[in-house]
Design a protein around this motif. Structure first.
Motif, mmCIF file in Angstrom:
data_model
loop_
_atom_site.group_PDB
_atom_site.id
_atom_site.type_symbol
_atom_site.label_atom_id
_atom_site.label_comp_id
_atom_site.label_asym_id
_atom_site.label_seq_id
_atom_site.Cartn_x
_atom_site.Cartn_y
_atom_site.Cartn_z
ATOM 1 N N LEU A 136 0.249 -30.667 -10.126
ATOM 2 C CA LEU A 136 0.635 -29.618 -9.179
ATOM 3 C C LEU A 136 -0.586 -29.058 -8.461
ATOM 4 O O LEU A 136 -0.576 -28.892 -7.242
ATOM 5 C CB LEU A 136 1.395 -28.506 -9.900
ATOM 6 N N ALA A 137 -1.629 -28.761 -9.220
ATOM 7 C CA ALA A 137 -2.851 -28.204 -8.623
ATOM 8 C C ALA A 137 -3.449 -29.189 -7.624
ATOM 9 O O ALA A 137 -3.865 -28.797 -6.530
ATOM 10 C CB ALA A 137 -3.859 -27.852 -9.709
ATOM 11 N N SER A 138 -3.467 -30.449 -7.967
ATOM 12 C CA SER A 138 -4.017 -31.464 -7.079
ATOM 13 C C SER A 138 -3.179 -31.577 -5.807
ATOM 14 O O SER A 138 -3.717 -31.627 -4.696
ATOM 15 C CB SER A 138 -4.070 -32.807 -7.806
ATOM 16 N N ALA A 139 -1.868 -31.615 -5.955
ATOM 17 C CA ALA A 139 -0.977 -31.734 -4.796
ATOM 18 C C ALA A 139 -1.099 -30.526 -3.870
ATOM 19 O O ALA A 139 -0.980 -30.655 -2.652
ATOM 20 C CB ALA A 139 0.466 -31.897 -5.269
ATOM 21 N N LEU A 140 -1.349 -29.355 -4.450
ATOM 22 C CA LEU A 140 -1.453 -28.127 -3.665
ATOM 23 C C LEU A 140 -2.888 -27.812 -3.245
ATOM 24 O O LEU A 140 -3.125 -26.838 -2.533
ATOM 25 C CB LEU A 140 -0.876 -26.952 -4.465
ATOM 26 N N GLU A 141 -3.829 -28.604 -3.728
ATOM 27 C CA GLU A 141 -5.248 -28.423 -3.421
ATOM 28 C C GLU A 141 -5.760 -27.048 -3.834
ATOM 29 O O GLU A 141 -6.438 -26.351 -3.072
ATOM 30 C CB GLU A 141 -5.514 -28.700 -1.937
ATOM 31 N N VAL A 142 -5.416 -26.672 -5.059
ATOM 32 C CA VAL A 142 -5.918 -25.441 -5.677
ATOM 33 C C VAL A 142 -6.380 -25.774 -7.085
ATOM 34 O O VAL A 142 -6.086 -26.856 -7.606
ATOM 35 C CB VAL A 142 -4.852 -24.316 -5.737
ATOM 36 N N SER A 143 -7.076 -24.848 -7.711
ATOM 37 C CA SER A 143 -7.511 -25.081 -9.085
ATOM 38 C C SER A 143 -6.385 -24.717 -10.056
ATOM 39 O O SER A 143 -5.508 -23.905 -9.742
ATOM 40 C CB SER A 143 -8.753 -24.242 -9.408
ATOM 41 N N THR A 144 -6.428 -25.326 -11.219
ATOM 42 C CA THR A 144 -5.477 -24.948 -12.258
ATOM 43 C C THR A 144 -5.708 -23.490 -12.655
ATOM 44 O O THR A 144 -4.757 -22.774 -12.968
ATOM 45 C CB THR A 144 -5.592 -25.857 -13.496
ATOM 46 N N ASP A 145 -6.964 -23.050 -12.636
ATOM 47 C CA ASP A 145 -7.264 -21.654 -12.972
ATOM 48 C C ASP A 145 -6.570 -20.694 -12.018
ATOM 49 O O ASP A 145 -6.100 -19.639 -12.423
ATOM 50 C CB ASP A 145 -8.773 -21.396 -12.965
ATOM 51 N N TYR A 146 -6.501 -21.044 -10.746
ATOM 52 C CA TYR A 146 -5.803 -20.180 -9.787
ATOM 53 C C TYR A 146 -4.320 -20.108 -10.133
ATOM 54 O O TYR A 146 -3.727 -19.030 -10.181
ATOM 55 C CB TYR A 146 -5.990 -20.661 -8.344
ATOM 56 N N LEU A 147 -3.691 -21.261 -10.361
ATOM 57 C CA LEU A 147 -2.264 -21.269 -10.683
ATOM 58 C C LEU A 147 -1.960 -20.478 -11.947
ATOM 59 O O LEU A 147 -0.910 -19.852 -12.052
ATOM 60 C CB LEU A 147 -1.747 -22.698 -10.824
ATOM 61 N N LEU A 148 -2.892 -20.488 -12.889
ATOM 62 C CA LEU A 148 -2.684 -19.784 -14.155
ATOM 63 C C LEU A 148 -3.119 -18.318 -14.115
ATOM 64 O O LEU A 148 -2.948 -17.601 -15.089
ATOM 65 C CB LEU A 148 -3.427 -20.504 -15.280
ATOM 66 N N ARG A 176 -6.231 -17.218 -13.787
ATOM 67 C CA ARG A 176 -7.554 -17.002 -14.387
ATOM 68 C C ARG A 176 -8.601 -16.682 -13.343
ATOM 69 O O ARG A 176 -9.678 -16.216 -13.677
ATOM 70 C CB ARG A 176 -7.961 -18.231 -15.200
ATOM 71 N N THR A 177 -8.289 -16.943 -12.069
ATOM 72 C CA THR A 177 -9.167 -16.599 -10.952
ATOM 73 C C THR A 177 -8.290 -16.213 -9.774
ATOM 74 O O THR A 177 -7.137 -16.651 -9.692
ATOM 75 C CB THR A 177 -10.102 -17.768 -10.572
ATOM 76 N N ASP A 178 -8.844 -15.403 -8.894
ATOM 77 C CA ASP A 178 -8.104 -15.026 -7.698
ATOM 78 C C ASP A 178 -8.528 -15.849 -6.490
ATOM 79 O O ASP A 178 -8.012 -15.649 -5.394
ATOM 80 C CB ASP A 178 -8.295 -13.533 -7.408
ATOM 81 N N SER A 179 -9.448 -16.794 -6.680
ATOM 82 C CA SER A 179 -9.895 -17.654 -5.596
ATOM 83 C C SER A 179 -8.944 -18.832 -5.476
ATOM 84 O O SER A 179 -8.791 -19.620 -6.420
ATOM 85 C CB SER A 179 -11.316 -18.160 -5.862
ATOM 86 N N ILE A 180 -8.312 -18.958 -4.326
ATOM 87 C CA ILE A 180 -7.327 -20.036 -4.120
ATOM 88 C C ILE A 180 -7.992 -21.388 -3.931
ATOM 89 O O ILE A 180 -7.372 -22.424 -4.082
ATOM 90 C CB ILE A 180 -6.417 -19.703 -2.926
ATOM 91 N N HIS A 181 -9.264 -21.407 -3.605
ATOM 92 C CA HIS A 181 -9.965 -22.656 -3.320
ATOM 93 C C HIS A 181 -10.252 -23.447 -4.582
ATOM 94 O O HIS A 181 -10.784 -22.904 -5.540
ATOM 95 C CB HIS A 181 -11.255 -22.385 -2.554
ATOM 96 N N ALA A 182 -9.908 -24.711 -4.545
ATOM 97 C CA ALA A 182 -10.179 -25.598 -5.678
ATOM 98 C C ALA A 182 -11.672 -25.858 -5.768
ATOM 99 O O ALA A 182 -12.358 -25.960 -4.748
ATOM 100 C CB ALA A 182 -9.424 -26.909 -5.519
ATOM 101 N N ALA A 183 -12.164 -25.981 -6.975
ATOM 102 C CA ALA A 183 -13.572 -26.310 -7.175
ATOM 103 C C ALA A 183 -13.803 -27.738 -6.730
ATOM 104 O O ALA A 183 -12.947 -28.605 -6.924
ATOM 105 C CB ALA A 183 -13.953 -26.136 -8.639
ATOM 106 N N PRO A 184 -14.938 -28.026 -6.105
ATOM 107 C CA PRO A 184 -15.216 -29.405 -5.690
ATOM 108 C C PRO A 184 -15.301 -30.326 -6.894
ATOM 109 O O PRO A 184 -15.767 -29.930 -7.953
ATOM 110 C CB PRO A 184 -16.546 -29.317 -4.955
ATOM 111 N N THR A 185 -14.844 -31.552 -6.712
ATOM 112 C CA THR A 185 -14.920 -32.535 -7.799
ATOM 113 C C THR A 185 -16.118 -33.432 -7.583
ATOM 114 O O THR A 185 -16.510 -33.703 -6.458
ATOM 115 C CB THR A 185 -13.633 -33.383 -7.861
ATOM 116 N N ALA A 186 -16.676 -33.903 -8.666
ATOM 117 C CA ALA A 186 -17.868 -34.765 -8.581
ATOM 118 C C ALA A 186 -17.499 -36.182 -8.275
ATOM 119 O O ALA A 186 -16.435 -36.627 -8.466
ATOM 120 C CB ALA A 186 -18.635 -34.689 -9.886
#
Length: 82
Positions: A58-70, A72-82
């Motif tokens: 879900l997080a990947s499809a929505l381009e957000v972090s799992t922490d945002y969905l849960l 744990r953070t208020d930042s909607i932006h997904a963390a960059p992946t390596a």
């Protein structure tokens, strides 16, 4: 929502909000995340919580972090992946 809210309370609301922000129907999100439409509906109503794997999808499809969905953070932006 604040970080102090429980993930069980925050998750359904954030999932719906981000899905709508991305302009997706539940069926479109289900297809994009390779889940059943009924599962997305259950997650949004809070009747079920996703497995870790489904949360990642879900997080990947929505381009957000799992922490945002849960909540744990208020930042909607997904963390960059390596």
């Amino acid at each position: 929502m604040t970080k102090s809210s429980s993930g069980k309370d925050v998750f359904p609301q954030r999932l719906r909000e981000v899905r709508e922000l991305r302009g997706l129907s539940q069926a479109q999100l289900a297809e994009k995340s390779r889940l059943q439409p009924a599962a997305v509906s259950h997650f949004e109503t809070g009747t079920r919580l996703p497995s870790f794997d489904n949360l990642r999808r879900l997080a990947s499809a929505l381009e957000v972090s799992t922490d945002y969905l849960l909540g744990r953070t208020d930042s909607i932006h997904a963390a960059p992946t390596a």
